[in-house]
Write a protein that holds these residues in place. Sequence first.
Motif, PDB file in Angstrom:
ATOM      1  N   GLU A  42       0.806  -1.220   0.000  1.00 52.10           N
ATOM      2  CA  GLU A  42       0.000   0.000   0.000  1.00 52.10           C
ATOM      3  C   GLU A  42       0.840   1.272   0.000  1.00 52.10           C
ATOM      4  O   GLU A  42       0.441   2.305   0.519  1.00 52.10           O
ATOM      5  N   ASP A  43       2.048   1.201  -0.607  1.00 52.33           N
ATOM      6  CA  ASP A  43       2.857   2.400  -0.771  1.00 52.33           C
ATOM      7  C   ASP A  43       2.277   3.300  -1.852  1.00 52.33           C
ATOM      8  O   ASP A  43       2.495   4.503  -1.854  1.00 52.33           O
ATOM      9  N   TYR A  44       1.553   2.699  -2.818  1.00 52.45           N
ATOM     10  CA  TYR A  44       0.847   3.456  -3.841  1.00 52.45           C
ATOM     11  C   TYR A  44      -0.618   3.471  -3.443  1.00 52.45           C
ATOM     12  O   TYR A  44      -1.155   2.487  -2.980  1.00 52.45           O
ATOM     13  N   ARG A  45      -1.259   4.600  -3.656  1.00 55.85           N
ATOM     14  CA  ARG A  45      -2.674   4.707  -3.308  1.00 55.85           C
ATOM     15  C   ARG A  45      -3.412   5.444  -4.395  1.00 55.85           C
ATOM     16  O   ARG A  45      -2.879   6.354  -5.020  1.00 55.85           O
ATOM     17  N   VAL A  46      -4.637   5.050  -4.610  1.00 62.94           N
ATOM     18  CA  VAL A  46      -5.510   5.710  -5.565  1.00 62.94           C
ATOM     19  C   VAL A  46      -6.517   6.512  -4.760  1.00 62.94           C
ATOM     20  O   VAL A  46      -7.189   5.960  -3.882  1.00 62.94           O
ATOM     21  N   PRO A  47      -6.616   7.824  -5.011  1.00 65.45           N
ATOM     22  CA  PRO A  47      -7.548   8.636  -4.227  1.00 65.45           C
ATOM     23  C   PRO A  47      -8.999   8.208  -4.461  1.00 65.45           C
ATOM     24  O   PRO A  47      -9.376   7.831  -5.561  1.00 65.45           O
ATOM     25  N   ALA A  48      -9.769   8.260  -3.416  1.00 67.67           N
ATOM     26  CA  ALA A  48     -11.193   7.918  -3.489  1.00 67.67           C
ATOM     27  C   ALA A  48     -12.001   9.020  -2.819  1.00 67.67           C
ATOM     28  O   ALA A  48     -11.592   9.569  -1.807  1.00 67.67           O
ATOM     29  N   ALA A  49     -13.135   9.315  -3.403  1.00 72.01           N
ATOM     30  CA  ALA A  49     -14.015  10.321  -2.816  1.00 72.01           C
ATOM     31  C   ALA A  49     -14.776   9.688  -1.654  1.00 72.01           C
ATOM     32  O   ALA A  49     -15.278   8.577  -1.760  1.00 72.01           O
ATOM     33  N   GLN A  50     -14.842  10.402  -0.545  1.00 76.01           N
ATOM     34  CA  GLN A  50     -15.581   9.919   0.618  1.00 76.01           C
ATOM     35  C   GLN A  50     -16.594  10.967   1.041  1.00 76.01           C
ATOM     36  O   GLN A  50     -16.386  12.164   0.863  1.00 76.01           O
ATOM     37  N   ALA A  51     -17.660  10.481   1.629  1.00 77.54           N
ATOM     38  CA  ALA A  51     -18.680  11.367   2.172  1.00 77.54           C
ATOM     39  C   ALA A  51     -18.139  12.046   3.425  1.00 77.54           C
ATOM     40  O   ALA A  51     -17.185  11.561   4.041  1.00 77.54           O
ATOM     41  N   PRO A  52     -18.745  13.159   3.843  1.00 82.85           N
ATOM     42  CA  PRO A  52     -18.271  13.857   5.044  1.00 82.85           C
ATOM     43  C   PRO A  52     -18.255  12.975   6.299  1.00 82.85           C
ATOM     44  O   PRO A  52     -17.461  13.200   7.201  1.00 82.85           O
ATOM     45  N   ASP A  53     -19.120  11.948   6.349  1.00 80.60           N
ATOM     46  CA  ASP A  53     -19.132  11.086   7.536  1.00 80.60           C
ATOM     47  C   ASP A  53     -18.041  10.006   7.483  1.00 80.60           C
ATOM     48  O   ASP A  53     -17.936   9.183   8.380  1.00 80.60           O
ATOM     49  N   GLY A  54     -17.226   9.999   6.405  1.00 82.72           N
ATOM     50  CA  GLY A  54     -16.104   9.071   6.317  1.00 82.72           C
ATOM     51  C   GLY A  54     -16.405   7.757   5.626  1.00 82.72           C
ATOM     52  O   GLY A  54     -15.527   6.928   5.467  1.00 82.72           O
ATOM     53  N   THR A  55     -17.640   7.549   5.201  1.00 81.06           N
ATOM     54  CA  THR A  55     -17.974   6.300   4.525  1.00 81.06           C
ATOM     55  C   THR A  55     -17.788   6.464   3.017  1.00 81.06           C
ATOM     56  O   THR A  55     -17.931   7.553   2.477  1.00 81.06           O
ATOM     57  N   ALA A  56     -17.463   5.390   2.363  1.00 76.63           N
ATOM     58  CA  ALA A  56     -17.344   5.396   0.907  1.00 76.63           C
ATOM     59  C   ALA A  56     -18.731   5.260   0.288  1.00 76.63           C
ATOM     60  O   ALA A  56     -19.668   4.790   0.935  1.00 76.63           O
ATOM     61  N   ASP A  57     -18.846   5.630  -0.964  1.00 75.54           N
ATOM     62  CA  ASP A  57     -20.139   5.522  -1.647  1.00 75.54           C
ATOM     63  C   ASP A  57     -20.655   4.091  -1.656  1.00 75.54           C
ATOM     64  O   ASP A  57     -21.847   3.860  -1.596  1.00 75.54           O
ATOM     65  N   THR A  58     -19.788   3.106  -1.734  1.00 74.60           N
ATOM     66  CA  THR A  58     -20.212   1.707  -1.780  1.00 74.60           C
ATOM     67  C   THR A  58     -20.712   1.224  -0.419  1.00 74.60           C
ATOM     68  O   THR A  58     -21.323   0.167  -0.338  1.00 74.60           O
ATOM     69  N   ASP A  59     -20.462   1.994   0.641  1.00 73.85           N
ATOM     70  CA  ASP A  59     -20.926   1.617   1.977  1.00 73.85           C
ATOM     71  C   ASP A  59     -22.376   2.028   2.224  1.00 73.85           C
ATOM     72  O   ASP A  59     -22.958   1.683   3.240  1.00 73.85           O
ATOM     73  N   ARG A  60     -22.956   2.761   1.309  1.00 81.04           N
ATOM     74  CA  ARG A  60     -24.309   3.283   1.509  1.00 81.04           C
ATOM     75  C   ARG A  60     -25.331   2.349   0.896  1.00 81.04           C
ATOM     76  O   ARG A  60     -25.433   2.241  -0.305  1.00 81.04           O
ATOM     77  N   PHE A  61     -26.085   1.675   1.726  1.00 84.87           N
ATOM     78  CA  PHE A  61     -27.091   0.741   1.253  1.00 84.87           C
ATOM     79  C   PHE A  61     -28.492   1.326   1.330  1.00 84.87           C
ATOM     80  O   PHE A  61     -29.421   0.777   0.781  1.00 84.87           O
ATOM     81  N   ASP A  62     -28.653   2.449   2.042  1.00 89.33           N
ATOM     82  CA  ASP A  62     -29.965   3.027   2.237  1.00 89.33           C
ATOM     83  C   ASP A  62     -30.420   3.893   1.061  1.00 89.33           C
ATOM     84  O   ASP A  62     -31.550   4.319   1.013  1.00 89.33           O
ATOM     85  N   GLU A  63     -29.521   4.136   0.116  1.00 90.19           N
ATOM     86  CA  GLU A  63     -29.867   4.984  -1.017  1.00 90.19           C
ATOM     87  C   GLU A  63     -30.198   4.133  -2.238  1.00 90.19           C
ATOM     88  O   GLU A  63     -29.560   3.143  -2.509  1.00 90.19           O
ATOM     89  N   GLY A  64     -31.208   4.566  -2.972  1.00 89.51           N
ATOM     90  CA  GLY A  64     -31.594   4.049  -4.248  1.00 89.51           C
ATOM     91  C   GLY A  64     -31.608   2.626  -4.403  1.00 89.51           C
ATOM     92  O   GLY A  64     -31.772   1.834  -5.091  1.00 89.51           O
TER      93      GLY A  64
END
Length: 64
Positions: A42-64
């Motif tokens: 993990e010396d190389y990392r790819v930036p990922a967008a996170q929600a303000p609460d710190g969860t990733a978009d894939t962690d959200r099951f309550d939407e859509g």
Amino acid sequence: MPSKNAGKARACPLCGQPRDPEFKPFCSRGCRDRDLLNWFGEDYRVPAAQAPDGTADTDRFDEG
């Protein structure tokens, strides 16, 4: 029209030595393996967008 890099030998991205076609884009098996270990460690990392609460978009099951 030739490209800007035509005629220029490209260097190994890790150590700067000339590339070896067998290990392209690296110069040796050592540099190729070191690059792979950097990904595993993990010396190389790819930036990922996170929600303000710190969860990733894939962690959200309550939407859509």
